[in-house]
Design a protein around this motif. Structure first.
Motif, PDB file in Angstrom:
ATOM      1  N   PHE A 240       0.880  -1.171   0.000  1.00 43.88           N
ATOM      2  CA  PHE A 240       0.000   0.000   0.000  1.00 43.88           C
ATOM      3  C   PHE A 240       0.908   1.208   0.000  1.00 43.88           C
ATOM      4  CE2 PHE A 240      -2.510   3.480   1.622  1.00 43.88           C
ATOM      5  CZ  PHE A 240      -3.699   3.313   0.921  1.00 43.88           C
ATOM      6  N   MET A 241       0.672   2.114  -0.945  1.00 44.24           N
ATOM      7  CA  MET A 241       1.589   3.238  -1.151  1.00 44.24           C
ATOM      8  C   MET A 241       0.893   4.585  -1.111  1.00 44.24           C
ATOM      9  SD  MET A 241       3.848   1.802  -4.354  1.00 44.24           S
ATOM     10  CE  MET A 241       2.391   1.150  -5.190  1.00 44.24           C
ATOM     11  N   ARG A 242       1.613   5.535  -0.567  1.00 42.89           N
ATOM     12  CA  ARG A 242       1.326   6.953  -0.749  1.00 42.89           C
ATOM     13  C   ARG A 242       2.664   7.661  -0.918  1.00 42.89           C
ATOM     14  NH1 ARG A 242      -3.308   6.900  -2.959  1.00 42.89           N
ATOM     15  NH2 ARG A 242      -5.127   6.577  -1.629  1.00 42.89           N
ATOM     16  N   ARG A 243       2.629   8.930  -1.285  1.00 40.34           N
ATOM     17  CA  ARG A 243       3.877   9.651  -1.531  1.00 40.34           C
ATOM     18  C   ARG A 243       4.778   9.656  -0.303  1.00 40.34           C
ATOM     19  NH1 ARG A 243       4.460   9.731  -6.909  1.00 40.34           N
ATOM     20  NH2 ARG A 243       2.520  10.399  -7.917  1.00 40.34           N
ATOM     21  N   SER A 244       4.189   9.747   0.860  1.00 38.64           N
ATOM     22  CA  SER A 244       4.974   9.668   2.097  1.00 38.64           C
ATOM     23  C   SER A 244       4.574   8.421   2.861  1.00 38.64           C
ATOM     24  CB  SER A 244       4.749  10.907   2.966  1.00 38.64           C
ATOM     25  OG  SER A 244       3.497  10.841   3.626  1.00 38.64           O
ATOM     26  N   SER A 245       5.532   7.838   3.552  1.00 37.96           N
ATOM     27  CA  SER A 245       5.256   6.623   4.313  1.00 37.96           C
ATOM     28  C   SER A 245       4.273   6.889   5.441  1.00 37.96           C
ATOM     29  CB  SER A 245       6.559   6.050   4.868  1.00 37.96           C
ATOM     30  OG  SER A 245       7.222   6.995   5.695  1.00 37.96           O
ATOM     31  N   GLN A 246       4.344   8.085   6.024  1.00 39.69           N
ATOM     32  CA  GLN A 246       3.426   8.413   7.121  1.00 39.69           C
ATOM     33  C   GLN A 246       1.979   8.413   6.633  1.00 39.69           C
ATOM     34  OE1 GLN A 246       6.086  10.154   6.223  1.00 39.69           O
ATOM     35  NE2 GLN A 246       7.473  10.331   8.008  1.00 39.69           N
ATOM     36  N   ASP A 247       1.746   8.976   5.458  1.00 40.66           N
ATOM     37  CA  ASP A 247       0.397   8.992   4.897  1.00 40.66           C
ATOM     38  C   ASP A 247      -0.078   7.570   4.579  1.00 40.66           C
ATOM     39  OD1 ASP A 247       0.283  11.724   5.080  1.00 40.66           O
ATOM     40  OD2 ASP A 247       0.788  12.085   2.974  1.00 40.66           O
ATOM     41  N   ALA A 248       0.822   6.757   4.066  1.00 40.27           N
ATOM     42  CA  ALA A 248       0.456   5.380   3.728  1.00 40.27           C
ATOM     43  C   ALA A 248       0.043   4.601   4.975  1.00 40.27           C
ATOM     44  CB  ALA A 248       1.619   4.686   3.025  1.00 40.27           C
ATOM     45  N   VAL A 249       0.825   4.699   6.014  1.00 37.34           N
ATOM     46  CA  VAL A 249       0.523   3.976   7.253  1.00 37.34           C
ATOM     47  C   VAL A 249      -0.779   4.470   7.855  1.00 37.34           C
ATOM     48  CG1 VAL A 249       1.277   3.599   9.636  1.00 37.34           C
ATOM     49  CG2 VAL A 249       2.917   3.387   7.753  1.00 37.34           C
ATOM     50  N   ARG A 250      -0.960   5.775   7.901  1.00 35.21           N
ATOM     51  CA  ARG A 250      -2.174   6.342   8.489  1.00 35.21           C
ATOM     52  C   ARG A 250      -3.420   5.907   7.712  1.00 35.21           C
ATOM     53  NH1 ARG A 250      -0.556  11.033   8.553  1.00 35.21           N
ATOM     54  NH2 ARG A 250      -1.390  11.786   6.559  1.00 35.21           N
TER      55      ARG A 250
END
Length: 372
Positions: A240-250
């Protein structure tokens, strides 16, 4: 190397909205996902086979036939075809038919599945699972390889002078992967036939995957299909990906915490540390996926699970875009660096037809077909 998507086809409530799509919506979404995968430059779409809620893909050939008509280049596969509870005669017929309709863009993954009650639903006993897998596949191979089959076994009625129709396209059966998470007998079966071995590579630590693939490679060489590094290996993966790892985890955390397969168990942090699940930026997915080669060697197919646990279709399509635009191009380039010349390419219908023409006395050897 081939890259693609595999789907289990679950219908799961979105924990962030409380909404659950209908079966119809989920089926149509899987078709959209497959078409989007091709548009994003991926190579493979594979569907699971399930016969119980909350899953919808009970008829993979129907779905893949429809997708074949909507795509041009995508390889259509399964993850998995239940060799234990499907009649091998029907598998032989159905997938040869699909092979013709898709102009050869078909392979399939044999497996036992992960739902125990499916056995009695189809008149079988789960205690015979391994024996069914071995006997049914042996019959399937004969049905594809021989024009007329006389056969008698333990689990189905005998066949007398039986010809499976249609015959495989160009006289070459669909390539077969044998999928397993934990059964060394299935790795042995794949090695015996010179077929591919696909490790699910989602729920277990890397040490387990390493042992299973090493066993397959060793036995592949033992049966004379080529060297250990010439064995045909595929891996699953979950991202699962987002531009930032913090956004992806959240964003992914509520889906992980409530997912039917692993929710309410180990934390997201524990799971990403102990298994190949990667939740983070595209660069983190690239780095983690490249590390798979460190413990399985050079391999041929990488499939990603991106559409489960109630994730909205829009989010899934965004994941595919990130794979196609930022992840897979880098993986193709990096996996090619240092790849030994004698490591075979991923099997395709065209390469196997060429292998048959160059080596007609040994059409069943997957490794020799790749080196033709």
């Amino acid at each position: 190397m081939q890259f693609g998507i595999f789907s289990v086809g679950d219908v799961t409530q979105d924990p962030t909205t409380g909404t659950t799509v209908s079966e119809h919506e989920r089926i149509k979404a899987m078709v959209t996902i497959a078409r989007h995968a091709e548009q994003a430059g991926l190579d493979v779409f594979a569907t699971g086979e399930h016969h119980n809620p909350p899953f919808v893909p009970s008829s993979p050939t129907t779905m893949l036939g429809w997708i074949a008509a909507k795509t041009e280049h995508l390889i259509l596969s399964t993850s998995t075809t239940l060799i234990t509870t499907n009649d091998p005669v029907k598998i032989a017929e159905d997938y040869a038919m699909l092979q013709h309709l898709a102009e050869g863009r078909v392979d399939l993954m044999m497996g036992r599945g992960n739902t125990g009650p499916v056995y009695p639903w189809f008149g079988q006993d789960i205690r015979n699972g391994i024996a069914l897998a071995i006997e049914n596949y042996a019959l399937l191979r004969r049905l594809w390889d021989e024009e007329v089959v006389d056969w008698e076994g333990r689990f189905r009625t005998p066949l007398q002078s039986f010809t499976s129709t249609p015959r495989p396209l160009d006289g070459v059966a669909p390539f077969v992967w044998h999928g397993s998470i934990r059964s060394p007998e299935i790795a042995e079966q794949a090695a015996y036939y010179g077929d591919g071995f696909f490790h699910n590579h989602i729920f277990w630590p890397k040490e387990h995957t390493q042992r299973m693939v090493a066993l397959y490679r060793k036995r592949f060489a033992h049966y004379g299909h080529g060297s250990e590094q010439q064995a045909i290996v595929g891996l699953g993966g979950q991202v699962f990906m987002r531009r930032s790892s913090q956004d992806a985890v959240r964003e992914f955390r509520p889906y992980f915490d409530n997912a039917p397969v692993y929710g309410h168990g180990p934390s997201l942090e524990e799971f990403t540390r102990e298994t190949p699940l990667t939740v983070g930026s595209p660069q983190q997915v690239i780095e983690r996926t490249l590390s798979f080669r460190d413990y399985v060697g050079d391999y041929q197919r990488q499939l990603f699970l991106v559409d489960h646990a109630g994730l909205p279709l829009k989010t899934v399509l965004e994941q595919i875009d990130l794979l196609g635009e930022e992840v897979v191009p880098v993986l193709r380039k990096e996996f090619a660096i240092g790849r030994p010349a004698d490591v075979p390419a991923a099997p395709t219908h065209a390469s196997r037809v060429a292998g048959k023409a160059a080596n007609p006395a040994n059409t069943d050897n997957a490794a020799s077909a790749q080196h033709a």
